[in-house]
Enzyme design. Structure first.
Site, PDB file in Angstrom:
ATOM      1  N   ASN A  23     -18.271   8.316   7.391  1.00 37.86           N
ATOM      2  CA  ASN A  23     -19.634   8.556   6.893  1.00 37.86           C
ATOM      3  C   ASN A  23     -20.094   7.282   6.188  1.00 37.86           C
ATOM      4  OD1 ASN A  23     -18.826   8.610   4.032  1.00 37.86           O
ATOM      5  ND2 ASN A  23     -17.717  10.439   4.693  1.00 37.86           N
ATOM      6  N   GLY A  31     -11.854  15.722   8.989  1.00 42.06           N
ATOM      7  CA  GLY A  31     -11.728  15.379  10.406  1.00 42.06           C
ATOM      8  C   GLY A  31     -10.878  14.150  10.659  1.00 42.06           C
ATOM      9  N   VAL A  32     -11.326  13.347  11.629  1.00 36.94           N
ATOM     10  CA  VAL A  32     -10.515  12.168  11.993  1.00 36.94           C
ATOM     11  C   VAL A  32     -10.505  11.141  10.852  1.00 36.94           C
ATOM     12  CG1 VAL A  32     -12.396  10.883  13.131  1.00 36.94           C
ATOM     13  CG2 VAL A  32     -10.029  10.590  13.904  1.00 36.94           C
ATOM     14  N   ASP A  33     -11.575  11.120  10.057  1.00 33.33           N
ATOM     15  CA  ASP A  33     -11.653  10.211   8.892  1.00 33.33           C
ATOM     16  C   ASP A  33     -10.499  10.523   7.932  1.00 33.33           C
ATOM     17  OD1 ASP A  33     -14.452   9.466   6.597  1.00 33.33           O
ATOM     18  OD2 ASP A  33     -12.612   8.373   7.092  1.00 33.33           O
ATOM     19  N   GLY A 118     -17.787  16.443  15.913  1.00 34.95           N
ATOM     20  CA  GLY A 118     -17.154  17.448  15.035  1.00 34.95           C
ATOM     21  C   GLY A 118     -18.117  17.889  13.953  1.00 34.95           C
ATOM     22  N   VAL A 119     -17.836  17.501  12.739  1.00 29.91           N
ATOM     23  CA  VAL A 119     -18.659  17.885  11.575  1.00 29.91           C
ATOM     24  C   VAL A 119     -20.130  17.541  11.784  1.00 29.91           C
ATOM     25  CG1 VAL A 119     -19.114  17.264   9.145  1.00 29.91           C
ATOM     26  CG2 VAL A 119     -16.772  17.710   9.923  1.00 29.91           C
ATOM     27  N   TYR A 120     -20.388  16.417  12.467  1.00 26.38           N
ATOM     28  CA  TYR A 120     -21.795  15.975  12.626  1.00 26.38           C
ATOM     29  C   TYR A 120     -22.541  16.750  13.715  1.00 26.38           C
ATOM     30  CZ  TYR A 120     -21.570  12.205   9.178  1.00 26.38           C
ATOM     31  OH  TYR A 120     -21.482  11.475   8.002  1.00 26.38           O
TER      32      TYR A 120
END
Ligand code: APR
Length: 308
Positions: A23, A31-33, A118-120
């Site tokens: 972000n 998530g992947v972050d 994903g989240v976005y």
């Protein structure tokens, strides 16, 4: 050079750089972050703190620390707001910025997650389309090997309609038993054709390239193949390709189905309705779609080996 689609955890990829779907703060998240920060260790966050954030569609690079990858390229994809707020352009920019930053840092291998899917909330089939088209376009003029890493099957879809059309096309033709997409058989056996016509595969390949005025680079890139493999074919007229490689060249040459069969036979293989992947390739040829990257998306969706 080639684009591969694989199911894996991106933090385990042994490549020059992995891309993080971050972000704008670059200070970590889920998530992947979150997975990348956990695997890289606290030094990654410490370096991220020095970067002053990152705008959506842009990318910044750090060390990989405890990761097997040498670098992490942090990019920020768009949050999906319905598609009318430039989301596609921003997602394309996130992939391109990451590719260019990898190139600038002499990365030869690079792994992407499906950014923004994903989240976005970016629709997964559209996120896949943007990822493959943008990376494939870059690879038509750059020698880099790229992996698109799918973490879980649920986050991968080629779109309901296309999946259903291919599923129906295969079920009407499959001859090696009961077909259902759910019980997808293992990748089709590499059927050997009777008698291999020594050297005729390479002759047919090079002749077709000349007829189309294709350079070596144009051909191996369209075939999603490595430059080194092509020089092997150039230097050895008796070179015997694997079936996926022979099929990839046939697709790169935009051959009609009868010539695809002929080229495979010259490589020692048959084109058969006993092979799910052959029928899927036939579907795309029947629809005049020779985009090997789209064919590979479908092959991956049906658990088949990819071309190239
Ligand atoms: N390896 C590969 N892919 C992964 C992994 C992993 N270990 N973990 C998750 N993914 C996949 C998800 O399945 C999804 O397909 O990464 C893709 C992107 O999903 P997100 O991580 O949610 O990223 P995005 O949709 O771009 O949202 C970014 O989420 O984690 C936060 O800090 C991040 O605020 C930012 C937002």
């Amino acid at each position: 050079m080639p684009l591969y689609i694989v199911q894996n955890d991106i933090t385990s990829m042994r490549v020059d750089a992995i891309v993080n779907a971050a972000n704008e703060s670059l200070l970590g998240g889920g998530g992947v972050d979150g997975a990348i920060h956990r695997a890289a260790g606290p030094q990654l966050l410490a370096e991220c703190r020095t970067l002053g954030g990152c705008r959506t569609g842009q990318a910044k690079i750090t060390g990989g620390y405890r990761l097997p990858a040498k670098y992490v390229i942090h990019t920020v994809g768009p949050i999906w707001r319905g598609g009318g707020h430039g989301e596609r352009e921003l997602l394309v920019s996130a992939y391109r910025s990451s590719l260019e930053l990898a190139l600038a840092n002499r990365c030869e291998t690079l792994a992407f997650p499906l950014i923004s899917s994903g989240v976005y909330g970016y629709p997964k089939d559209q996120a896949l389309r943007v990822a493959v088209d943008t990376i494939a376009d870059f690879l038509l003029s750059h020698d880099m090997t790229v992996w698109l890493v799918i973490f879980d099957r649920a986050s991968y879809t080629i779109g309901r309609q296309l999946f259903a059309e291919i599923d129906a096309y295969v079920s009407e033709r499959y001859t090696a038993g009961q077909w259902t997409a759910a019980s997808c058989p293992a990748p089709g056996s590499l059927d050997q054709a009777p008698g291999h016509l020594e050297g005729s595969f390479s002759r047919m390949l090079l002749q077709k390239m000349d007829e189309r005025g294709l350079t070596d680079a144009q051909c191996y890139r369209k075939a999603n193949l490595d430059r080194k493999l092509f020089s092997k074919i150039r230097s050895d007229i008796h070179y015997r390709p694997s079936k996926p490689t022979a099929m990839a060249f046939a697709i790169a040459l935009d051959l009609p189905l009868d010539e695809v069969r002929e080229m495979l036979e010259k490589a020692g293989f048959t084109f058969s309705h006993a092979s799910v992947s052959d029928i899927i390739v036939e579907y795309f040829i029947a629809h005049q779609n020779y985009n090997i990257f789209e064919i590979n998306e479908a092959l991956f969706a049906f658990d088949q080996s990819l071309l190239g």
